[in-house]
Design a protein around this motif. Sequence first.
Motif, PDB file in Angstrom:
ATOM      1  N   SER A  87       0.815  -1.209   0.000  1.00 41.30           N
ATOM      2  CA  SER A  87       0.000   0.000   0.000  1.00 41.30           C
ATOM      3  C   SER A  87       0.853   1.265   0.000  1.00 41.30           C
ATOM      4  O   SER A  87       0.450   2.295  -0.564  1.00 41.30           O
ATOM      5  CB  SER A  87      -0.938   0.001   1.208  1.00 41.30           C
ATOM      6  OG  SER A  87      -0.194  -0.122   2.416  1.00 41.30           O
ATOM      7  N   GLY A  88       2.045   1.201   0.613  1.00 37.37           N
ATOM      8  CA  GLY A  88       2.935   2.359   0.609  1.00 37.37           C
ATOM      9  C   GLY A  88       3.403   2.702  -0.794  1.00 37.37           C
ATOM     10  O   GLY A  88       3.505   3.887  -1.162  1.00 37.37           O
ATOM     11  N   GLU A  89       3.685   1.688  -1.593  1.00 41.02           N
ATOM     12  CA  GLU A  89       4.122   1.941  -2.973  1.00 41.02           C
ATOM     13  C   GLU A  89       2.984   2.511  -3.821  1.00 41.02           C
ATOM     14  O   GLU A  89       3.214   3.365  -4.691  1.00 41.02           O
ATOM     15  CB  GLU A  89       4.658   0.645  -3.587  1.00 41.02           C
ATOM     16  CG  GLU A  89       5.981   0.198  -2.967  1.00 41.02           C
ATOM     17  CD  GLU A  89       6.418  -1.164  -3.447  1.00 41.02           C
ATOM     18  OE1 GLU A  89       7.607  -1.320  -3.770  1.00 41.02           O
ATOM     19  OE2 GLU A  89       5.560  -2.080  -3.513  1.00 41.02           O
ATOM     20  N   VAL A  90       1.761   2.052  -3.562  1.00 40.78           N
ATOM     21  CA  VAL A  90       0.619   2.615  -4.283  1.00 40.78           C
ATOM     22  C   VAL A  90       0.462   4.093  -3.933  1.00 40.78           C
ATOM     23  O   VAL A  90       0.193   4.931  -4.807  1.00 40.78           O
ATOM     24  CB  VAL A  90      -0.668   1.835  -3.959  1.00 40.78           C
ATOM     25  CG1 VAL A  90      -1.872   2.477  -4.650  1.00 40.78           C
ATOM     26  CG2 VAL A  90      -0.544   0.376  -4.387  1.00 40.78           C
ATOM     27  N   ARG A  91       0.661   4.436  -2.649  1.00 34.13           N
ATOM     28  CA  ARG A  91       0.575   5.848  -2.257  1.00 34.13           C
ATOM     29  C   ARG A  91       1.683   6.670  -2.913  1.00 34.13           C
ATOM     30  O   ARG A  91       1.470   7.833  -3.287  1.00 34.13           O
ATOM     31  CB  ARG A  91       0.655   5.975  -0.735  1.00 34.13           C
ATOM     32  CG  ARG A  91      -0.621   5.559  -0.010  1.00 34.13           C
ATOM     33  CD  ARG A  91      -0.608   6.000   1.433  1.00 34.13           C
ATOM     34  NE  ARG A  91       0.448   5.338   2.190  1.00 34.13           N
ATOM     35  CZ  ARG A  91       0.312   4.185   2.831  1.00 34.13           C
ATOM     36  NH1 ARG A  91      -0.868   3.553   2.789  1.00 34.13           N
ATOM     37  NH2 ARG A  91       1.315   3.648   3.497  1.00 34.13           N
ATOM     38  N   GLN A  92       2.869   6.075  -3.072  1.00 31.46           N
ATOM     39  CA  GLN A  92       3.953   6.791  -3.755  1.00 31.46           C
ATOM     40  C   GLN A  92       3.578   7.079  -5.210  1.00 31.46           C
ATOM     41  O   GLN A  92       3.868   8.167  -5.729  1.00 31.46           O
ATOM     42  CB  GLN A  92       5.236   5.962  -3.701  1.00 31.46           C
ATOM     43  CG  GLN A  92       5.880   5.905  -2.317  1.00 31.46           C
ATOM     44  CD  GLN A  92       7.193   5.143  -2.348  1.00 31.46           C
ATOM     45  OE1 GLN A  92       7.932   5.182  -3.323  1.00 31.46           O
ATOM     46  NE2 GLN A  92       7.479   4.433  -1.263  1.00 31.46           N
ATOM     47  N   MET A  93       2.953   6.119  -5.857  1.00 31.77           N
ATOM     48  CA  MET A  93       2.500   6.360  -7.233  1.00 31.77           C
ATOM     49  C   MET A  93       1.455   7.467  -7.275  1.00 31.77           C
ATOM     50  O   MET A  93       1.434   8.296  -8.195  1.00 31.77           O
ATOM     51  CB  MET A  93       1.909   5.076  -7.833  1.00 31.77           C
ATOM     52  CG  MET A  93       2.891   3.934  -7.983  1.00 31.77           C
ATOM     53  SD  MET A  93       2.103   2.525  -8.818  1.00 31.77           S
ATOM     54  CE  MET A  93       3.118   1.173  -8.208  1.00 31.77           C
ATOM     55  N   ASP A  94       0.600   7.496  -6.281  1.00 35.34           N
ATOM     56  CA  ASP A  94      -0.469   8.489  -6.242  1.00 35.34           C
ATOM     57  C   ASP A  94       0.070   9.912  -6.101  1.00 35.34           C
ATOM     58  O   ASP A  94      -0.593  10.879  -6.489  1.00 35.34           O
ATOM     59  CB  ASP A  94      -1.413   8.167  -5.083  1.00 35.34           C
ATOM     60  CG  ASP A  94      -2.738   8.901  -5.199  1.00 35.34           C
ATOM     61  OD1 ASP A  94      -3.221   9.087  -6.327  1.00 35.34           O
ATOM     62  OD2 ASP A  94      -3.274   9.310  -4.151  1.00 35.34           O
ATOM     63  N   THR A  95       1.282  10.047  -5.536  1.00 33.95           N
ATOM     64  CA  THR A  95       1.868  11.379  -5.329  1.00 33.95           C
ATOM     65  C   THR A  95       2.857  11.780  -6.425  1.00 33.95           C
ATOM     66  O   THR A  95       3.480  12.841  -6.332  1.00 33.95           O
ATOM     67  CB  THR A  95       2.587  11.429  -3.963  1.00 33.95           C
ATOM     68  OG1 THR A  95       3.614  10.419  -3.929  1.00 33.95           O
ATOM     69  CG2 THR A  95       1.607  11.183  -2.828  1.00 33.95           C
ATOM     70  N   ILE A 235       7.409   6.867 -11.768  1.00 34.81           N
ATOM     71  CA  ILE A 235       7.001   5.708 -10.955  1.00 34.81           C
ATOM     72  C   ILE A 235       8.144   4.720 -10.824  1.00 34.81           C
ATOM     73  O   ILE A 235       8.396   4.174  -9.734  1.00 34.81           O
ATOM     74  CB  ILE A 235       5.757   5.043 -11.596  1.00 34.81           C
ATOM     75  CG1 ILE A 235       4.533   5.941 -11.425  1.00 34.81           C
ATOM     76  CG2 ILE A 235       5.500   3.671 -10.973  1.00 34.81           C
ATOM     77  CD1 ILE A 235       3.295   5.431 -12.135  1.00 34.81           C
ATOM     78  N   THR A 236       8.860   4.489 -11.918  1.00 36.66           N
ATOM     79  CA  THR A 236      10.008   3.586 -11.880  1.00 36.66           C
ATOM     80  C   THR A 236      11.069   4.094 -10.908  1.00 36.66           C
ATOM     81  O   THR A 236      11.678   3.312 -10.160  1.00 36.66           O
ATOM     82  CB  THR A 236      10.614   3.435 -13.290  1.00 36.66           C
ATOM     83  OG1 THR A 236       9.609   2.929 -14.182  1.00 36.66           O
ATOM     84  CG2 THR A 236      11.799   2.477 -13.280  1.00 36.66           C
ATOM     85  N   ASP A 237      11.298   5.399 -10.893  1.00 37.97           N
ATOM     86  CA  ASP A 237      12.279   5.974  -9.962  1.00 37.97           C
ATOM     87  C   ASP A 237      11.874   5.739  -8.513  1.00 37.97           C
ATOM     88  O   ASP A 237      12.736   5.554  -7.643  1.00 37.97           O
ATOM     89  CB  ASP A 237      12.427   7.485 -10.211  1.00 37.97           C
ATOM     90  CG  ASP A 237      13.095   7.795 -11.550  1.00 37.97           C
ATOM     91  OD1 ASP A 237      13.787   6.891 -12.070  1.00 37.97           O
ATOM     92  OD2 ASP A 237      12.918   8.912 -12.058  1.00 37.97           O
ATOM     93  N   ARG A 238      10.586   5.725  -8.233  1.00 38.70           N
ATOM     94  CA  ARG A 238      10.119   5.635  -6.846  1.00 38.70           C
ATOM     95  C   ARG A 238       9.960   4.201  -6.352  1.00 38.70           C
ATOM     96  O   ARG A 238      10.260   3.918  -5.192  1.00 38.70           O
ATOM     97  CB  ARG A 238       8.788   6.373  -6.701  1.00 38.70           C
ATOM     98  CG  ARG A 238       8.913   7.870  -6.923  1.00 38.70           C
ATOM     99  CD  ARG A 238       7.717   8.610  -6.390  1.00 38.70           C
ATOM    100  NE  ARG A 238       7.855  10.053  -6.584  1.00 38.70           N
ATOM    101  CZ  ARG A 238       7.051  10.954  -6.045  1.00 38.70           C
ATOM    102  NH1 ARG A 238       6.036  10.557  -5.279  1.00 38.70           N
ATOM    103  NH2 ARG A 238       7.241  12.235  -6.270  1.00 38.70           N
ATOM    104  N   VAL A 239       9.477   3.310  -7.208  1.00 38.29           N
ATOM    105  CA  VAL A 239       9.173   1.958  -6.718  1.00 38.29           C
ATOM    106  C   VAL A 239       9.985   0.877  -7.415  1.00 38.29           C
ATOM    107  O   VAL A 239       9.796  -0.310  -7.142  1.00 38.29           O
ATOM    108  CB  VAL A 239       7.657   1.654  -6.856  1.00 38.29           C
ATOM    109  CG1 VAL A 239       6.832   2.680  -6.115  1.00 38.29           C
ATOM    110  CG2 VAL A 239       7.248   1.564  -8.325  1.00 38.29           C
ATOM    111  N   GLY A 240      10.893   1.244  -8.320  1.00 41.03           N
ATOM    112  CA  GLY A 240      11.684   0.254  -9.031  1.00 41.03           C
ATOM    113  C   GLY A 240      11.069  -0.096 -10.375  1.00 41.03           C
ATOM    114  O   GLY A 240      10.075   0.490 -10.803  1.00 41.03           O
TER     115      GLY A 240
END
Length: 410
Positions: A87-95, A235-240
Motif C-alpha cells: 500500500s505504501g508503494e501505491v501511495r507513492q505512485m499516487d503522489t 514511478i520507476t524511480d520511486r518503486v523500481g
Amino acid sequence: MTAVNPYVRSQLRHRRRRAVAVVAAVALGAALLIALTSLGSGFREAARAPLAGIAADLVVTRPDEGTPSEQPGRGVRQPFGLATFDSGEVRQMDTVPGVDTAVGSLQIWDFGPRSTITIAGVDPTQRAVGPGRILHHDLIAGRSFRSGEQGVAVLDRHYAAFYDTKVGQRVTVGERSYSVVGVVEVKDSAQTAASNIYLPLAEAQRLAGLPADRVNQVHVQVGNSADTEAVTAHITDRVGRVSAITPDSLVQIMGAVGRISARFSTIAAVVGGIGGLVLSWTALRGLVSERTREIGLLMAVGWRRSHVVGVFRAEALALGLAGAAVGIVLGVALAGLLSYIPAPDLLPAPPSVAGHGEAPAAESDGLPVSVSLTAVGAAALVSVVGATGAGILAARRATRLKPARSLVSL
C-alpha cells in the motif's frame, strides 16, 4: 470580360473527358487524405479503448524477477510472472507529479479440474478509476459491493450466462462459496480490467494467501494523457522497475500497420493529397497543352495574358470544387468501409476464454474510425487551392509563348 464565363462553361461542356480526368485526380487526393487520416484516428482510438472504460491512462504491474517457486497444479494463485506492490508503494505512485489517482487491485487465477477462471479483487471504495468503475457503471443486474462487505461476488455477463448463474445464487472460488450480488457487462473499453469473477479486495487477498496491503495491479489516471511516459519514468524511480500498459504500448501490439497508421497518419494523408495534386497537375497541364493553338488565337485577337490566365483559373477552380465534393463523399465512404475492419485484440482474453473453451468470448467490434471536420476541411482546401494553383501555373506557362508560335504548335 463578359465572355469569360460562357467560354469556361463551353470548355467544360465540350472537353468532358479531360474535365472528368481532372475531377477524378483531385477527388483521389481528397479521398486519400480523409481515409488515411480517419484510419490513423481509428487505430489511436482502438489503442485507447481498453483503458477508456476504466478511466485510466496506464496499468502498472511489477515483473516477478525472483526464482520461480513450486506452484500447485490446481487452486488459487497469482498470474505467472507478477509480483506485488504494498500500500505504501501505491501511495507513492499516487503522489507522482501529473498523477490524479492511483488505485490498486488484485488479479488472481483459480485453476480448477476442468477450467481456469480469473478473479479481480476490487476496492469497494474506489469507483472512479479501475475495475471499481466497471462495477459502478456497467452493472446489468443486482448491485456492486458495499464497503466492508464479505462473502459476495459479482460475475461477468458471459461467465454468468455460461454457467446459468443469477443474482442470489452462489459461486465457488477455490474452496470458498460466495453469494452473487450482481452481474456486470465488461465492454471493450474496459478490457484491461476484464475478469470472470469480481470479489472485494480483502476477500481476494485472503483467497490468494496475501497480506491485506498487497495488490498486483495499479490503475493510474494521469492529468494529461501526453505525460504518460514521463509519469511511468517517475514511478520507476520511486518503486523500481515496472511494466506499464499505455495507449502507446497497445499501438505497438497492433503491429506495423497500426503503428504507421496511428503515428504517421497525417504524413501519409499529406502524401496521398500530394499524389492527388500531382495527378491533377498532370491532367490540367494536358488540358492546357492541347489548347495551345486556342490560347494563341485568343491572344492574337486581343485577349490579354491576364484574361487567359483568368479563364483557366476559373476553369481550374470549378474542377477543383467538383473534385473536392466528389473526393469528400468518396473519402467518407472509404472511412465507413474501414470501420468494418475488426479492431485488433490488444489484450489476452481471460484463461477460461483463451484456452479452455469454458466461456464465450465477446464479439470483436470494428475499428472505431471517425471522420473529423478538420480532415474534411483540409481535403477541401488542398483540393481547391491545389487544383486552382496548378491551373494558373499551367496557363502562365502556355501564355509565355508568342501568339504566332502558339498558332503553329501542335
